[in-house]
Design an enzyme around this catalytic site. Structure first.
Site, PDB file in Angstrom:
ATOM      1  N   HIS A   1       0.872  -1.173   0.000  1.00  0.00           N
ATOM      2  CA  HIS A   1       0.000   0.000   0.000  1.00  0.00           C
ATOM      3  C   HIS A   1       0.907   1.220   0.000  1.00  0.00           C
ATOM      4  CE1 HIS A   1      -3.217  -2.728   1.967  1.00  0.00           C
ATOM      5  NE2 HIS A   1      -3.409  -2.648   0.661  1.00  0.00           N
TER       6      HIS A   1
ATOM      7  N   GLU B   1       1.644   3.309   3.136  1.00  0.00           N
ATOM      8  CA  GLU B   1       2.179   2.625   4.316  1.00  0.00           C
ATOM      9  C   GLU B   1       3.681   2.467   4.083  1.00  0.00           C
ATOM     10  OE1 GLU B   1      -0.165  -0.910   4.836  1.00  0.00           O
ATOM     11  OE2 GLU B   1      -2.047   0.215   4.860  1.00  0.00           O
TER      12      GLU B   1
ATOM     13  N   HIS C   1       3.284  -3.752   6.394  1.00  0.00           N
ATOM     14  CA  HIS C   1       2.194  -2.797   6.251  1.00  0.00           C
ATOM     15  C   HIS C   1       2.227  -1.819   7.422  1.00  0.00           C
ATOM     16  CE1 HIS C   1      -0.162  -4.882   2.978  1.00  0.00           C
ATOM     17  NE2 HIS C   1       0.708  -5.818   3.307  1.00  0.00           N
TER      18      HIS C   1
ATOM     19  N   GLU D   1       2.523  -5.637  10.631  1.00  0.00           N
ATOM     20  CA  GLU D   1       2.042  -4.258  10.756  1.00  0.00           C
ATOM     21  C   GLU D   1       3.024  -3.520  11.672  1.00  0.00           C
ATOM     22  OE1 GLU D   1      -0.605  -3.007   9.273  1.00  0.00           O
ATOM     23  OE2 GLU D   1      -1.723  -4.768   8.570  1.00  0.00           O
TER      24      GLU D   1
END
Length: 590
Positions: free
Chosen positions: A196, A199, A325, A412
């Site tokens: 993404h 990100e 991410h 993440e």
């Protein structure tokens, strides 16, 4: 009375600050070999983090605590870094406490010259490969990777897996003692960042990882040298350079640049193989590995970035992978989608749930804050930094697991998707050890070669584990890797036209290398009952059966006129389902 208390508090502070946070066993901290008086300093930016081990006047020229706080508040200039580099053999590990401060160790005046002269001055680092904790453009990122390749040609090599829609190169750098070549029984590892575009921490983290692997290998770090010499590590810092280009221009808007230039969410653009598994789970002999890509997928809107990564995943026998991410602080693992169409939060574990939990915990525990119960974003529900994915379909990690031998998790990296540059050093410091531990996890489990009685390799043989309904298959050289948790496992190897071979293996808790388990299969008459009625092997080999490669390359080539519409529109796949009739009436010309 108050005066006595103040004196006691000062004495306690002086007594407690001598050995505080500096530990040579901990990466990113240090312990000076020369003695010094200790004055506690609290910098407001560090949230009450002690900034100690300094006297005045110090080597940088600060004469008071207030003066030091004022000057050290921002990142030090090059001349200050040179002082640290000269005063400390491993100045990198002493640039700690706070990402925008500098640890300054001063000595009594009469010892200054003698101490500095007695210390060995390390060679100056190449400015092009030294870490700069700022955001890098796409051109700068590719330049850094090329510079690393030039600096470490014996272990590093760059290559392209394709281009984005707007023509930006998807550049990968690999590390191995024989770069550019797969070596027998050497596990392949991959890292993917910036899927993404908004990100961005994963992108920067992987740039720093590539710089670190090169520099630490050259400096003789035994752990890094062992890892590089026994593995093949592939790093793709940015899968979505077009999205990053937009996000970097308007970073204050959190969702700008998330998707690619076609406005496609790349992590929803892979074939939905999870639904195939759920639909067939009640069938006898159903499988959860090497599931072919459905033909109707190719008539959908497939992004060139997705196409390039799928082709890359199929071309190299990856064993372990992580995608980075932002938006939370957790490691998630397959399945991405709940098997209940309405209960999205229903836990739907894979057959390798224990292995995935082990991999996720390996990263989370080595991270400085991820495993803390207090480190969470909003209403995120998880345990010790580990959480299964339950929210979407057509994700990349499910595709890795269900289509290939590769086990992928999603990391993440933080609540803020595009944090200020001042936080980049802290992110690197928090994740460095976790990255190394995770790569070393590729050597857990077993590996080996499957051969026939004549010593010939058997490609495509299936390696099965009792109690785990997910197999891996051997490559062209008959080699395989099977990630497993510690304990006793019953493992078998089988192939068409051969008898099955079974072995019992015991894996101890602490393994630094995979257990070697080879199989020798004997020829046997072909059993018709073992033939696959759906001919999965042939279907699996049908990657891009409609020859869409030129189409995607044309879309990604800025010098060519892109086609606005193909023979079949993007929504065609929604009406073409397996077993159904083709609705030709939807097309103007058929």
């Amino acid at each position: 009375m108050l005066l006595v208390l103040l004196v006691l508090l000062q004495l306690l502070a002086l007594a407690s600050c001598a050995p505080p946070r500096c530990d040579p066993a901990v990466r990113g901290s240090c312990s000076p070999s020369l003695s010094a008086k200790c004055t506690e300093m609290l910098l407001s930016y560090c949230d009450d983090m002690p900034y100690s081990d300094t006297v005045f006047p110090n080597l940088v020229g600060h004469r008071t605590r207030e003066e030091a706080e004022l000057k050290v508040y921002r990142r030090p200039e090059n001349n200050q870094r040179n002082i640290l580099r000269k005063a400390l053999q491993e100045w990198r590990q002493c640039y700690f406490c706070c990402p925008v401060t500098v640890a300054v160790f001063s000595f009594p005046a009469e010892q200054d010259i003698e101490a500095l002269d007695s210390m060995e001055v390390p060679p100056a680092e190449d400015p092009a490969t030294s870490m700069k904790f700022v955001y890098h453009s796409n051109a700068q990122t590719n330049s850094i990777l090329k510079t690393i390749e030039d600096r470490c040609p014996e272990i590093a090599k760059t290559y392209s897996i394709g281009r984005s829609l707007e023509g930006r190169e998807l550049l990968v750098i690999e590390f191995s003692n024989n770069p550019g070549h797969h070596e027998l029984l050497e596990p392949e590892i991959k890292f993917i960042g910036n899927m993404h575009g908004n990100e961005v921490l994963g992108r920067q983290l992987l740039i720093y990882l590539a710089q670190s692997l090169c520099s630490e290998y050259l400096q003789g770090d035994e752990r890094i040298q062992t890892l590089v010499n026994t593995s093949r590590i592939h790093i793709l810092p940015s899968m979505n350079p077009d999205g990053y280009e937009l996000a970097s221009q308007r970073y204050s808007m959190s969702e700008m640049g998330r998707n690619n230039a076609q406005n496609i969410d790349l992590n929803r653009n892979f074939p939905d193989l999870t639904s195939v598994v759920y639909n067939r789970r009640r069938q006898k002999g159903y499988r959860t590995d090497h599931i072919p890509i459905p033909d109707y997928y190719w008539f959908g809107k497939v992004a060139p970035e997705t196409y390039a990564v799928m082709k890359w995943i199929r071309s190299i026998p990856f064993v372990l992978s992580a995608s980075f991410h932002g938006g939370d602080l957790v490691v998630s693992y397959p399945y991405d989608m709940s098997k209940h169409p309405l209960e999205h939060n229903m836990l739907s574990p894979t057959p390798d749930d224990k292995v995935f939990k082990l991999l996720a915990r390996t990263y989370a525990k080595a991270h400085e804050t991820m495993s803390s119960e207090n480190s969470r974003c909003g209403s995120s529900l998880r345990s010790s930094g580990v959480f299964p994915s339950l929210v979407f379909w057509s994700g990349m990690q499910d595709f890795n697991y269900l289509h290939t031998n590769c086990f992928e998790v999603t990391v993440e990296l933080g609540c803020d998707k595009f944090p200020p540059e001042e936080e980049l050093f802290l992110v690197w410091h928090q994740n460095h050890e976790a990255l190394i531990d995770f790569m070393e996890a590729a050597h857990r489990g077993i590996s080996g070669i499957v051969k026939d009685e004549g010593g010939n390799a058997i490609p495509g043989a299936r390696i099965s584990v009792v109690g785990i309904r997910h197999d891996v298959t051997t490559g062209e050289n008959g080699e395989y890797w099977r990630l497993l948790t510690p304990g006793i496992h019953v493992v078998s190897a089988s192939a068409l036209g051969y008898t099955k071979a079974i072995k019992k293996v015991h894996l101890p808790q602490r393994m630094h290398t995979a257990g070697r388990v080879d199989f020798f299969l004997q020829k046997a008459p072909l059993d018709l009952d073992t033939l696959d009625p759906e001919n999965v092997t042939d279907s699996y080999a049908r990657f891009d059966p409609f020859n869409q490669y030129e189409r995607y390359m044309l879309m990604a080539d800025p010098s060519q006129n892109r086609e606005e519409r193909l023979e079949k529109p993007w929504w065609w796949s929604y009406f073409v389902l397996p077993g159904g009739t083709t609705p030709t009436w939807l097309l103007r010309h058929y």
